[in-house]
Design a protein around this motif. Structure first.
Motif, PDB file in Angstrom:
ATOM      1  N   PRO A 147       0.385  -4.998  -5.312  1.00  0.00           N
ATOM      2  CA  PRO A 147       0.352  -3.734  -5.543  1.00  0.00           C
ATOM      3  C   PRO A 147      -1.330  -3.588  -5.556  1.00  0.00           C
ATOM      4  CG  PRO A 147       1.054  -3.956  -7.024  1.00  0.00           C
ATOM      5  CD  PRO A 147       0.982  -5.347  -6.453  1.00  0.00           C
ATOM      6  N   ILE A 148      -1.927  -2.198  -4.420  1.00  0.00           N
ATOM      7  CA  ILE A 148      -3.012  -1.836  -4.870  1.00  0.00           C
ATOM      8  C   ILE A 148      -2.673  -0.214  -6.389  1.00  0.00           C
ATOM      9  CG2 ILE A 148      -4.023  -2.731  -2.642  1.00  0.00           C
ATOM     10  CD1 ILE A 148      -3.934   1.158  -1.972  1.00  0.00           C
ATOM     11  N   PRO A 149      -3.754  -0.602  -7.049  1.00  0.00           N
ATOM     12  CA  PRO A 149      -3.823   0.230  -7.852  1.00  0.00           C
ATOM     13  C   PRO A 149      -3.923   1.771  -7.183  1.00  0.00           C
ATOM     14  CG  PRO A 149      -6.013  -0.522  -8.351  1.00  0.00           C
ATOM     15  CD  PRO A 149      -5.056  -1.291  -6.723  1.00  0.00           C
ATOM     16  N   GLY A 150      -2.741   2.643  -8.127  1.00  0.00           N
ATOM     17  CA  GLY A 150      -1.918   4.253  -7.230  1.00  0.00           C
ATOM     18  C   GLY A 150      -0.754   4.311  -6.704  1.00  0.00           C
ATOM     19  N   VAL A 151      -0.223   3.200  -6.455  1.00  0.00           N
ATOM     20  CA  VAL A 151       0.705   2.630  -5.227  1.00  0.00           C
ATOM     21  C   VAL A 151       1.630   3.102  -6.559  1.00  0.00           C
ATOM     22  CG1 VAL A 151       2.500   1.465  -4.517  1.00  0.00           C
ATOM     23  CG2 VAL A 151       0.552   1.587  -3.851  1.00  0.00           C
ATOM     24  N   LYS A 152       2.897   4.021  -6.034  1.00  0.00           N
ATOM     25  CA  LYS A 152       4.343   4.567  -7.686  1.00  0.00           C
ATOM     26  C   LYS A 152       4.531   3.206  -7.139  1.00  0.00           C
ATOM     27  CE  LYS A 152       7.839   7.727  -7.934  1.00  0.00           C
ATOM     28  NZ  LYS A 152       8.396   8.786  -6.882  1.00  0.00           N
ATOM     29  N   GLY A 153       5.845   2.736  -9.062  1.00  0.00           N
ATOM     30  CA  GLY A 153       5.864   1.943  -9.130  1.00  0.00           C
ATOM     31  C   GLY A 153       5.527   0.174  -9.084  1.00  0.00           C
ATOM     32  N   GLY A 154       4.381   0.219  -8.697  1.00  0.00           N
ATOM     33  CA  GLY A 154       3.293  -0.656  -8.567  1.00  0.00           C
ATOM     34  C   GLY A 154       2.350  -1.177 -10.122  1.00  0.00           C
TER      35      GLY A 154
ATOM     36  N   GLN B 242       1.030  -1.153  -0.068  1.00  0.00           N
ATOM     37  CA  GLN B 242      -0.120   0.425   0.461  1.00  0.00           C
ATOM     38  C   GLN B 242       0.826   0.864  -0.037  1.00  0.00           C
ATOM     39  OE1 GLN B 242      -4.210  -0.246   1.774  1.00  0.00           O
ATOM     40  NE2 GLN B 242      -2.729  -1.858   3.362  1.00  0.00           N
ATOM     41  N   SER B 243       2.307   1.126  -0.136  1.00  0.00           N
ATOM     42  CA  SER B 243       3.164   2.307  -0.007  1.00  0.00           C
ATOM     43  C   SER B 243       4.639   2.366  -1.092  1.00  0.00           C
ATOM     44  CB  SER B 243       3.897   2.495   1.273  1.00  0.00           C
ATOM     45  OG  SER B 243       4.694   1.196   2.031  1.00  0.00           O
ATOM     46  N   ASP B 244       4.682   2.860  -1.046  1.00  0.00           N
ATOM     47  CA  ASP B 244       5.040   3.170  -2.848  1.00  0.00           C
ATOM     48  C   ASP B 244       6.194   2.085  -2.646  1.00  0.00           C
ATOM     49  OD1 ASP B 244       4.302   5.285  -3.413  1.00  0.00           O
ATOM     50  OD2 ASP B 244       5.683   7.178  -2.931  1.00  0.00           O
ATOM     51  N   ILE B 245       6.729   1.385  -4.057  1.00  0.00           N
ATOM     52  CA  ILE B 245       7.220   0.555  -4.688  1.00  0.00           C
ATOM     53  C   ILE B 245       8.656   1.566  -5.240  1.00  0.00           C
ATOM     54  CG2 ILE B 245       7.892  -1.466  -5.442  1.00  0.00           C
ATOM     55  CD1 ILE B 245       4.653  -1.599  -5.559  1.00  0.00           C
ATOM     56  N   GLU B 246      10.108   0.422  -3.799  1.00  0.00           N
ATOM     57  CA  GLU B 246      11.002   1.789  -4.679  1.00  0.00           C
ATOM     58  C   GLU B 246      12.188   0.670  -5.863  1.00  0.00           C
ATOM     59  OE1 GLU B 246      14.466   1.840  -1.580  1.00  0.00           O
ATOM     60  OE2 GLU B 246      13.153   2.892  -0.207  1.00  0.00           O
ATOM     61  N   ARG B 247      11.888   1.817  -6.970  1.00  0.00           N
ATOM     62  CA  ARG B 247      12.288   1.066  -8.193  1.00  0.00           C
ATOM     63  C   ARG B 247      13.222   1.953  -9.062  1.00  0.00           C
ATOM     64  NH1 ARG B 247       7.537  -1.192 -11.540  1.00  0.00           N
ATOM     65  NH2 ARG B 247       9.667  -2.342 -12.879  1.00  0.00           N
ATOM     66  N   ASP B 248      14.578   1.085  -9.938  1.00  0.00           N
ATOM     67  CA  ASP B 248      15.293   2.038 -10.759  1.00  0.00           C
ATOM     68  C   ASP B 248      14.676   3.079 -11.180  1.00  0.00           C
ATOM     69  OD1 ASP B 248      17.410   3.231 -12.479  1.00  0.00           O
ATOM     70  OD2 ASP B 248      18.503   1.398 -11.392  1.00  0.00           O
ATOM     71  N   GLU B 249      14.965   4.615 -11.698  1.00  0.00           N
ATOM     72  CA  GLU B 249      14.476   5.418 -12.091  1.00  0.00           C
ATOM     73  C   GLU B 249      14.069   5.082 -13.669  1.00  0.00           C
ATOM     74  OE1 GLU B 249      15.613   9.025 -11.964  1.00  0.00           O
ATOM     75  OE2 GLU B 249      15.288   9.253  -8.864  1.00  0.00           O
TER      76      GLU B 249
END
Length: 586
Positions: free
Chosen positions: A418-425, A391-398
């Motif tokens: 990941p739920i919809p809207g989670v950054k990186g998901g 439910q929180s942002d997922i760290e991914r390489d830019e």
């Protein structure tokens, strides 16, 4: 005085029979007694015989009683339909309006009382149920204060005059019965109960409360007997916790809406009965393929087609396990009583998210609509487990522009969700076969990998207490096995068999799929014969047992499919028959 008795009211549907039973039972519950009730009713709004049978006891009871002590009859048909349950020391309190007569072989006493005419003198024939309740109170030597308080609570919104006249109808009925007490034989007075009032609810209410306690915030459903009360309960209560209920145009829409809500991160579910579940099968497959959590309640009833929509049956088991086309991971569980329905519903929501698959809670009409005493619920047992939900942002390489691997191949088969809207998901969702990113793929190697991944999730699943068992003997004459509402009759009947010197173990299956093979096999090994009691023609539970357990030489099918629940004496008689056969073979 008696430790328990059975009371029944009967008449034409639409004449307040259900409310009469509800008033009597609620008052007895407030007096601290244990209750178990079951309604017989027709699949129409008005007309046709209906009755409400309530067992009242100083000790917990979980089954309908074999016989009947008191019958309140508002018409002659009620006597004709129900007198066979009565003994010489039983009594019929019949409305004089019906000009009641006893069948030639009726053993019970008949007392004729003017229920309807007394009510009319007070203003309306509708109050004949209050007159009958008053007569019951006099017969059982009950203090009417509890009934008066209940009437005040029920009718206070309609004004003091309505409350006053209903209490008067209660008193009139009490006086009418007192005039006949010298004529009757038999004991209709209950031993005093020192217990405090308990919860008293139908299984559907317990399921609804379980869903709310599990954190569900959305229900989509289409009305159908005997599931409608779940939706009605949620409509009344879910908005109180910020939730929403939608009555959809059909069961297909209900299933897909619930799946969509779950995909969005909301705990959502639906409830229906056999015909509705048939329509939901493709959607259940979608849940399995997309690995989206989905809780489904199936309140079984008589089938096929429209069948017996208001009668007891357990004939959906095979459909619930094998109904979808293709192979998907699926969990099927079955509560044993209303209290268990609450806890198992909470667990079902956890299972759906932990294993990211559809979870079916299998009920039946007797459990769904039968009202029973429930011990105070322990909310400390309610734990929420949302599994691999992100439910929180997922760290991914830019520089990583690829989709998130929603269906990554993991050791246990469960992938991060990941739920919809989670950054990186960001990921793709489709009902066709897909790769780890969710993109469609028909590659043979990928197909096998994804199928293995999905099916591996539940291969070794065991819920908390997959069976509810009473294994009192290392070597028993009989092992009785059932599921859902057969528990009460099986346990009570087995206790009677024990008193006859027959060694009986019992087991109710709570986890039907995946099947808890090793646990059941051990119990089977400890018995000479295994009687499987269930409400369907084909012996579906017995077939599931044969598929998973070495039981063929011990199995005795005991099926009942006439729309009525098992009674304890039927369990006893079948057990006696089987033991007799065992002895003859020795």
């Amino acid at each position: 005085m008696k430790p328990q008795l059975s009371w029944k009211v009967g008449g034409q549907q639409g004449e307040g029979i259900e409310s009469t039973g509800e008033i009597f039972a609620t008052a007895m519950n407030r007096k601290g007694y244990y209750l178990y009730g079951y309604r017989h009713f027709s699949s129409r709004i008005k007309g046709g015989h209906t009755n409400n049978k309530i067992r009242v006891s100083t000790k917990p009871v979980h089954a309908i009683s074999d016989d009947l002590d008191i019958l309140i009859a508002f018409d002659q048909e009620t006597i004709e339909v129900n007198y066979h349950e009565m003994r010489e020391d039983s009594i019929i309190l019949a409305d004089a309006k019906a000009k009641p007569t006893k069948p030639e072989d009726c053993k019970a006493q008949l007392i004729e009382l003017p229920f309807t005419s007394t009510a009319k003198e007070l203003g309306t024939a509708l109050m004949k149920n209050m007159v009958a309740i008053g007569a019951t109170a006099a017969l059982m030597n009950l203090d009417t204060k509890t009934f008066e308080t209940l009437i005040s609570n029920m009718f206070s919104k309609k004004g003091d005059k309505v409350v006053e006249i209903n209490i008067q109808a209660l008193d009139e009925g009490y006086q009418l019965m007192q005039q006949h007490l010298s004529e009757i034989t038999g004991d209709f007075e209950l031993e005093h109960s020192n217990e405090q009032p308990h919860l008293y609810m139908i299984g559907n209410d317990a399921i609804g409360l379980g869903a709310i306690s599990a954190g569900s915030k959305f229900m989509a459903a289409y009305p159908i007997t005997p599931a409608s009360e779940i939706m009605e309960y949620m409509i009344a209560n879910l908005p109180k916790v910020g939730g929403t209920v939608i009555q959809t145009e059909d069961e297909i829409a209900a299933a897909t809406m619930a799946i969509g809500a779950n995909y969005g991160g909301v705990r959502a579910f639906t409830a229906s009965a056999g015909p509705g579940l048939s329509l939901m099968m493709e959607s259940i497959g979608l849940s399995g393929m997309t690995e989206t959590p989905f809780v489904i309640i199936n309140t079984q009833r008589g089938g096929p087609s429209t069948g017996l929509p208001t009668k007891q049956e357990q004939s959906d088991l095979m459909q619930m396990i094998y109904g979808t086309h293709g192979d998907i991971p699926k969990i099927v569980v079955a509560p044993t009583d209303a209290e268990d329905a609450f806890y198992l519903t909470v667990e079902a929501f956890n299972l759906a998210e932990e294993y990211q698959c559809p979870v079916i809670i299998l009920s039946d009409l007797q459990l769904s609509l039968g009202k029973q005493t429930v011990d105070n619920l322990d909310f400390s047992r309610v734990q929420i487990n949302r599994g691999e939900l992100l439910q929180s942002d997922i760290e991914r390489d830019e520089d990583d522009k690829g989709y998130f691997k929603r269906y990554a191949l993991t050791a246990n088969g469960v992938s991060p969700r990941p739920i919809p809207g989670v950054k990186g998901g960001i990921h793709h969702i489709t009902g066709v076969e897909h790769n780890e990113e969710g993109k469609p793929s028909e590659a043979a190697e990928n197909r096998q990998q994804q199928m293995d991944k999905r099916m591996h999730k539940t291969e070794h699943l065991l819920i908390n207490e997959p069976v509810e068992a009473q294994i009192n003997h290392e070597h028993a004459d009989i092992l009785y096995i059932g599921f859902i509402s057969t528990k009460g009759a099986i346990v009570e009947g087995s206790e009677r068999l024990e008193n006859e010197g027959i060694k009986v173990n019992t087991m109710q299956i709570r986890q039907l799929h995946p099947f808890p093979t090793s646990i059941v096999q051990q119990a089977v090994n400890q018995a000479d014969k295994v009687i499987v009691a269930e409400h369907n023609y084909q012996g579906q539970l017995a077939s599931i047992l044969k598929m998973n357990v070495n039981i063929h030489d011990k199995l005795v099918n005991y099926t009942k499919y006439d729309g009525t629940p098992f009674l304890p004496h039927e369990i006893v008689e079948k057990g006696q028959e089987v033991v007799k056969e065992i002895k003859e073979m020795v």
